[in-house]
Design an enzyme around this catalytic site. Structure first.
Site, mmCIF file in Angstrom:
data_model
loop_
_atom_site.group_PDB
_atom_site.id
_atom_site.type_symbol
_atom_site.label_atom_id
_atom_site.label_comp_id
_atom_site.label_asym_id
_atom_site.label_seq_id
_atom_site.Cartn_x
_atom_site.Cartn_y
_atom_site.Cartn_z
ATOM 1 N N ARG A 9 0.826 -1.219 -0.074
ATOM 2 C CA ARG A 9 -0.043 -0.125 0.070
ATOM 3 C C ARG A 9 0.983 1.266 -0.015
ATOM 4 O O ARG A 9 1.389 1.573 0.971
ATOM 5 C CB ARG A 9 -0.742 -0.017 1.416
ATOM 6 C CG ARG A 9 -2.056 0.882 1.391
ATOM 7 C CD ARG A 9 -2.384 0.723 2.859
ATOM 8 N NE ARG A 9 -1.697 1.522 3.795
ATOM 9 C CZ ARG A 9 -1.466 1.360 5.008
ATOM 10 N NH1 ARG A 9 -1.761 0.274 5.430
ATOM 11 N NH2 ARG A 9 -0.568 2.147 5.606
ATOM 12 N N HIS A 41 -3.221 4.159 4.841
ATOM 13 C CA HIS A 41 -4.595 3.308 4.976
ATOM 14 C C HIS A 41 -5.724 3.729 4.587
ATOM 15 O O HIS A 41 -6.525 3.417 3.720
ATOM 16 C CB HIS A 41 -4.584 2.827 6.437
ATOM 17 C CG HIS A 41 -5.929 2.089 6.605
ATOM 18 N ND1 HIS A 41 -6.153 0.570 6.164
ATOM 19 C CD2 HIS A 41 -7.029 2.409 7.241
ATOM 20 C CE1 HIS A 41 -7.304 0.273 6.648
ATOM 21 N NE2 HIS A 41 -7.742 1.358 7.231
ATOM 22 N N TYR A 51 4.507 5.058 11.830
ATOM 23 C CA TYR A 51 4.670 3.646 11.950
ATOM 24 C C TYR A 51 5.664 3.022 11.112
ATOM 25 O O TYR A 51 6.018 1.826 11.164
ATOM 26 C CB TYR A 51 3.374 2.826 12.197
ATOM 27 C CG TYR A 51 2.369 2.736 11.065
ATOM 28 C CD1 TYR A 51 2.272 2.141 9.963
ATOM 29 C CD2 TYR A 51 1.455 3.828 11.389
ATOM 30 C CE1 TYR A 51 1.395 2.415 9.128
ATOM 31 C CE2 TYR A 51 0.081 4.037 10.365
ATOM 32 C CZ TYR A 51 0.378 3.278 9.407
ATOM 33 O OH TYR A 51 -0.577 3.402 8.193
#
Ligand SMILES: Cc1ncc(C[n+]2csc(CCOP(=O)(O)OP(=O)(O)O)c2C)c(N)n1
Lengths: 401, 330
Positions: free
Chosen positions: A294, A298, A307
């Site tokens: 990805r 998100h 993160y």
């Protein structure tokens, strides 16, 4: 069927086998073998755009000549352009949220183009590219993200189920649908039907997904489980969901699992056609793990800088699913600059059309709240609707005085 | 020693969790994205960094797993605090909540305690897609063995989360997500002060014309309505329930005996809900004091609509005032 590769000790194996069990570090290294996706990765087109022969899968893409490949390229460019436009529109406050698919175009176009008209696809919420291959007008996706609607296309006509937001729910629904195809005798030869269900690596931890595996297996349902392993479930990496590569789980349920390069549209097409073909002939289910990434957040509400290391993103940019097809087409002389420019123009127009549609999207009338809660109506709710409408009316007439 | 800080609800929860973790090494936090990300609402921000990965667990993506393992951890003596990302995703864990979490104490005649907290951001008004705006608290209040609470302000957030964690019973802790980061609801809290018990109903504004009882995000709506009603010469008494199961209706009965009128306010659908329960019990206890039937202002008996319609779905100040007028017209 792909060969077995996992060396986890079998019950009854002696201490030597136990000693051979991989350390957690090795397991993680294996899962994080991001450059190749591990030895078992099926790939037909390298990141550099070179064709790799595959004795097993070439026959599934025999018909993909230069023109068809240009078509796949076009699909991916249009879908990416639409995705970027929607992302931008969210930033401008025109959409409430957007779920980007950047980097997953090959997995979605390859698998989507493998489907036949009578097949059924069960998406999660990121499958905008699959929707496109099913002939869903991408405008019809936007109501969900502008929050005017929960869904909005003809599911039967397109063979494309409504988006599902609750993680994993759709996997069981798809298993049931595929069981229905089987029970109706629509399985068994080249004309058989099949179902494909999409879910993420994170979803594989949900009980529903496990149960979906069990159901499909014991009823021999014609179901392709298509896991897009995009490495992350919001902030949680794949290692937080599994100790072994996800495709290897299939073995435990008694059906084949295969890992495909999810950034290789040709391989995704070939592997999906193979898996669907198995299902059509009554040899399903099959699990496909499309190993991809990805390349955006998100969703537009997420902040991946908290993160994720930017190195990882940079590495994956080199494996861009669109660039490799472009390189292959250009190198082989199958497409020239004029072609690429033409597709880009088409994509821009496609995006502009979406934008205009979004800006002019009508707002639903207030009493839509009450529509279709039940198929057979409900007198209590009807009374509630009447009361609400007269309450709203009160404001209008108060204003008119 | 005191340490006065001005906190939003979100920050108060964060500090409340931190203090509970410092005081008891058996307190664990577990859920999706609660570690590095600090939760999608950042309520657990910084806790994993300071307490480590064994006290703040980024769990696999599975709610039945989160709650089921919390049950096991509690049997082992831990005090897990589970975060459910959005209320609409609690249902994969519903089985574990209703079959195990709520019943083990009863099943074992008290031998097994269940000091588990499940934090659930709930309610609408954030313009989200499906499953991110619901109010399912009545479903849990209906299950014997669970305590169900809801907070509406930063002070209760800070003390309430600590009280919930100290409880030996399972607590469903509903948090008004649209108010998490509201600057207007910042409150001054002595974070080093003596722990307060906050799970009892509380009159948050006194009045004489009618009573409005609410909880969670609706308390702000009730208070806004009361402020508007004052301009019209009506004085509304507002009660924050805070505890939804067991319900603490004493202060509500007392208030109704004074005002004679009650509006029960909630975002949840009305059929078979907490507001139904309140109406039933108030009619039973205060029958001779009531000047009008108990009226309810709630969400409709429909699924939560697309967010473009939520301004119509969610009870607002106008609907509360309308109900007050209807009550007064009786
Ligand atoms: C049951 C449930 N729990 C939590 C969520 C919130 N949530 C939405 S997407 C997501 C991560 C999903 O990751 P993955 O399955 O890998 O799919 P991806 O979005 O990466 O494609 C989470 C936790 C949800 N939608 N449903």
């Amino acid at each position: 069927m792909p060969s077995e590769q996992w060396t986890h000790p079998e019950p009854g194996d002696g201490p030597a086998a136990v000693a051979a069990q991989p350390s957690p570090e090795q397991v993680i290294a294996g899962l994080r073998a991001t450059s190749e996706g591990g030895a078992e990765l099926t790939q037909l087109l390298t990141p550099e755009g070179e064709r790799v022969p595959s004795p097993q899968f070439d026959k599934y893409v025999d018909d993909i000549d230069a023109e068809a490949l240009r078509g796949l390229y076009r699909d991916m460019v249009l879908v990416r352009r639409a995705d970027r436009e929607a992302n931008a529109m969210q930033r401008q406050g025109q959409l409430g949220i957007w779920v980007p698919l950047l980097g997953q175009e090959a997995a979605q176009i390859g698998s989507g183009r493998a489907l036949k008209a009578n097949d059924m696809a069960f998406p999660s919420y990121r499958e905008h590219g699959v929707a496109f291959t099913r002939g869903v007008d991408m405008k019809d996706l936007l109501g969900i993200f502008r929050c005017t609607d929960h869904s909005g296309w003809d599911y039967q006509r397109h063979g494309f189920h409504p988006y599902t937001i609750v993680i994993g729910n759709q996997v069981l629904n798809a298993a049931g649908y595929a069981m229905g195809q089987k029970f109706e005798g629509k399985v068994g030869d080249d004309d058989g039907e099949a179902t494909i269900v999409y879910f993420g690596d994170g979803a594989t931890s949900q009980g529903d997904v496990h149960e979906g595996f069990v159901w499909a297996a014991v009823y021999d349902a014609p179901l392709v489980f298509f896991c897009q392993n995009n490495q992350w479930a919001i902030s949680e990496p794949t290692e937080r969901q599994s100790r072994l590569p996800l495709y290897q789980r299939a073995r435990g349920y008694g059906f084949p699992g295969i890992r495909v390069d999810g950034n290789d549209v040709l391989a995704c097409l070939a592997v999906s056609r193979w898996a669907l073909d198995e299902c059509r002939h009554g040899n399903g289910p099959v699990l496909i793990e499309a190993f991809t990434y990805r390349m955006d957040a998100h969703t537009t509400t997420d902040d991946p800088t908290r993160y994720r290391l930017s190195d990882e993103l940079e590495e994956w940019k080199l494996k861009d699913p669109i660039e490799r097809v472009r390189a292959y087409l250009a190198r082989g002389g199958y497409a020239d600059q004029a072609f690429f420019d033409k597709i880009q123009d088409e994509a821009d127009a496609f995006a502009a059309d979406l934008r205009e549609y979004t800006f002019n999207m009508p707002e639903p009338p207030p009493d839509r709240i009450f529509s279709n809660v039940y198929a057979e109506g409900n007198p209590v709710l009807e009374a509630q609707r009447e009361e609400f409408l007269s309450y709203l009316d009160g404001f209008v007439s108060a204003g008119e005085h | 020693m005191s340490d006065l800080q001005k906190l939003t609800i979100g920050k108060a929860l964060n500090l409340g969790l931190r203090r509970a973790m410092e005081e008891d090494p058996k307190v664990l936090i577990m859920g999706e994205d609660v570690g590095k990300l600090g939760g999608v609402f950042r309520i657990t921000d910084g806790l994993q960094k300071d307490f480590g990965e064994q006290r703040v667990l980024d769990t696999p993506l599975a709610e039945s797993g989160i709650i089921g393992t919390a049950v096991g951890l509690a049997v082992r003596g831990f005090r897990p605090v589970c975060e459910i990302q959005f209320e609409g995703f609690i249902f994969p864990g519903f089985d574990q909540i209703s079959s195990q979490l709520a019943k083990l104490h009863y099943r074992t005649q008290g031998k097994i305690k269940m000091p588990v907290v499940i934090r659930v951001p709930f309610g609408g008004g954030i313009g989200a897609v499906e499953h991110h705006s619901e109010s399912p608290e009545s479903l849990f209040a209906h299950i014997p063995g669970l305590k169900v609470v809801s907070i509406s302000n930063a002070v209760d957030a800070y003390w309430g989360i600590q009280q919930a964690i100290r409880s030996d019973d399972p607590v469903l802790f509903f948090e008004p997500k649209r108010l998490y980061h509201s600057g207007a609801l910042r409150a001054e809290i002595d974070v080093a002060g003596t722990p307060a018990q906050v799970f009892s109903s509380q009159v948050v504004r006194e009045g004489t014309t009618a009573t409005v009882v609410a909880y969670g995000p609706s308390v702000k709506v009730a208070l806004d309505a009361a402020a508007a009603a004052e301009d019209e010469g009506k004085s509304l008494e507002v009660i924050d329930l805070r505890t939804l199961s067991p319900l603490d209706l004493g202060p509500v009965f007392e208030s109704v005996r004074k005002t004679g009128r009650l509006i029960a306010l909630s975002e949840a659908p009305s059929e078979s809900s907490l507001t139904s329960e309140i109406a039933a019990r108030v009619q039973q206890e205060c029958f001779y004091s009531l000047e009008a039937p108990v009226l309810r202002v709630t969400g409709f008996d429909t699924p939560y609509p697309p967010a473009k319609l939520e301004e119509h779905y969610l009870p607002d100040l106008d609907r509360v005032l309308h109900a007050v007028d209807r009550s007064l017209a009786w």
